[in-house]
Scaffold this motif. Structure first.
Motif, mmCIF file in Angstrom:
data_model
loop_
_atom_site.group_PDB
_atom_site.id
_atom_site.type_symbol
_atom_site.label_atom_id
_atom_site.label_comp_id
_atom_site.label_asym_id
_atom_site.label_seq_id
_atom_site.Cartn_x
_atom_site.Cartn_y
_atom_site.Cartn_z
ATOM 1 N N UNK A 165 16.324 -35.129 -33.047
ATOM 2 C CA UNK A 165 15.622 -35.113 -34.361
ATOM 3 C C UNK A 165 15.772 -33.793 -34.999
ATOM 4 N N UNK A 166 15.847 -33.687 -36.095
ATOM 5 C CA UNK A 166 15.664 -32.170 -36.820
ATOM 6 C C UNK A 166 14.149 -32.132 -36.705
ATOM 7 N N UNK A 167 13.347 -33.000 -36.722
ATOM 8 C CA UNK A 167 11.671 -32.570 -36.600
ATOM 9 C C UNK A 167 11.670 -31.791 -35.235
ATOM 10 N N UNK A 168 12.474 -32.019 -34.194
ATOM 11 C CA UNK A 168 12.034 -31.305 -33.143
ATOM 12 C C UNK A 168 12.654 -29.996 -33.396
ATOM 13 N N UNK A 169 13.546 -29.718 -34.008
ATOM 14 C CA UNK A 169 14.035 -28.336 -34.222
ATOM 15 C C UNK A 169 13.065 -27.470 -35.114
ATOM 16 N N UNK A 170 12.544 -28.070 -36.080
ATOM 17 C CA UNK A 170 11.396 -27.273 -36.951
ATOM 18 C C UNK A 170 10.411 -27.085 -36.188
ATOM 19 N N UNK A 171 9.837 -27.903 -34.981
ATOM 20 C CA UNK A 171 8.781 -27.665 -34.527
ATOM 21 C C UNK A 171 9.202 -26.445 -33.336
ATOM 22 N N UNK A 172 10.322 -26.706 -32.859
ATOM 23 C CA UNK A 172 10.500 -25.548 -31.868
ATOM 24 C C UNK A 172 10.712 -24.282 -32.703
ATOM 25 N N UNK A 173 11.197 -24.058 -33.949
ATOM 26 C CA UNK A 173 11.074 -22.597 -34.437
ATOM 27 C C UNK A 173 9.830 -22.292 -35.015
ATOM 28 N N UNK A 174 9.078 -23.446 -35.395
ATOM 29 C CA UNK A 174 7.821 -23.066 -35.989
ATOM 30 C C UNK A 174 6.790 -22.698 -34.986
ATOM 31 N N UNK A 175 6.737 -22.697 -33.549
ATOM 32 C CA UNK A 175 6.000 -22.330 -32.832
ATOM 33 C C UNK A 175 6.354 -20.689 -32.215
ATOM 34 N N UNK A 176 7.639 -20.021 -32.831
ATOM 35 C CA UNK A 176 8.070 -18.773 -32.646
ATOM 36 C C UNK A 176 9.374 -18.895 -31.760
ATOM 37 N N UNK A 177 10.008 -19.957 -31.665
ATOM 38 C CA UNK A 177 11.256 -19.834 -30.956
ATOM 39 C C UNK A 177 12.431 -19.289 -31.662
ATOM 40 N N UNK A 178 13.279 -18.575 -30.971
ATOM 41 C CA UNK A 178 14.305 -17.666 -31.773
ATOM 42 C C UNK A 178 15.488 -18.675 -32.147
ATOM 43 N N UNK A 179 15.523 -19.850 -31.256
ATOM 44 C CA UNK A 179 16.753 -20.443 -31.276
ATOM 45 C C UNK A 179 16.575 -21.716 -30.583
ATOM 46 N N UNK A 180 17.550 -22.780 -30.905
ATOM 47 C CA UNK A 180 17.334 -24.073 -30.241
ATOM 48 C C UNK A 180 18.838 -24.790 -30.055
ATOM 49 N N UNK A 181 18.751 -25.370 -28.812
ATOM 50 C CA UNK A 181 19.987 -26.001 -28.722
ATOM 51 C C UNK A 181 19.649 -27.419 -27.743
ATOM 52 N N UNK A 182 20.406 -28.240 -28.408
ATOM 53 C CA UNK A 182 20.167 -29.643 -27.872
ATOM 54 C C UNK A 182 21.122 -30.108 -26.720
ATOM 55 N N UNK A 183 20.579 -30.638 -25.641
ATOM 56 C CA UNK A 183 21.383 -31.149 -24.542
ATOM 57 C C UNK A 183 22.087 -32.499 -24.878
#
Length: 232
Positions: free
Chosen positions: A85-103
């Motif tokens: 879900x896109x919301x998970x990506x935004x949450x991940x970036x919103x807490x300071x992550x630099x990137x996101x990859x989905x399994x």
């Protein structure tokens, strides 16, 4: 062997070991933890240059580990999740992550992202060829310290937020497409989601603008991208 250490925090043993093996072949020293508590211990003890962090972890989950690391360090953090879900990506970036990859993902793609993040992190935080100070209006950026000041008040930006802002301030008036900014900051083309840039621009505005809904510094050029307002 490469002196760079990478911390992987992943509770799926097979996946963690697979990623470790790929990175070891590339010459990195790899630290492996299967829960958040151990991940934080290794982060403090070994001082890795990058963290690969699963969201769903036993004990302290990945989002909390990310928050704690970001309070102490600007090193790149790449988050992994089975959720799409896109919301998970935004949450991940919103807490300071630099990137996101989905399994599931290609180990080769993950390695490419990791190498790009490390290369750019070293570029922005490495050799000091000058004093690294760039100023514009009430903004002052210190490249060597990864520090940003607005009206002499320090503002906390993540490494990727700083890099985006530094590019725009250093080239005021120049219009950049999302793709160009993504390539310069994340370091790889045609991989990932360039809309990540939009998320980061929004967060930067929230931190440096008097009114993020009416930005004075970072202008949106509709249909093209962004530029720093050169009329201040």
């Amino acid at each position: 062997m490469n002196a760079d250490r990478i911390l992987i925090v992943e509770d799926e043993a097979e996946l963690g070991e697979l990623v470790r093996d790929y990175l070891t072949v590339e010459g990195y020293q790899v630290l492996l933890a299967d829960n958040g508590e151990e991940g934080m211990q290794l982060f403090h003890q070994e001082q890795p240059i990058l963290v690969v962090l699963d969201i769903m972890l036993p004990g302290i989950d990945g989002t909390e580990v990310c928050r704690r690391i970001r309070e102490e360090s600007t090193i790149p953090i790449l988050m992994m999740s089975a959720k799409q879900r896109d919301t998970d990506k935004i949450i991940g970036l919103g807490i300071g992550a630099d990137d996101y990859i989905t399994k599931p993902f290609s180990p080769g793609e993950l390695v490419a992202r990791i190498k790009a993040h490390i290369r750019r992190y070293k570029h922005f935080s490495g050799q000091k060829q000058d004093n690294g100070i760039v100023s514009y209006g009430d903004l002052k950026l210190d490249k060597n310290r990864f520090e940003v000041y607005v009206k002499e008040k320090k503002v906390d930006l993540t490494a990727k937020e700083f890099q985006l802002l530094y590019i725009l301030v250093s080239n005021k008036g120049q219009v950049y497409t999302k793709e160009q900014l993504y390539e310069q900051v994340w370091g790889y083309s045609h991989i990932g989601d360039v809309n990540t840039v939009t998320v980061y621009i929004r967060k930067i505005r929230e931190k440096i603008e008097n009114d993020s809904s009416r930005p004075e510094y970072i202008q949106t050029i509709w249909g093209i991208g962004y530029r720093l307002n050169d009329a201040l």
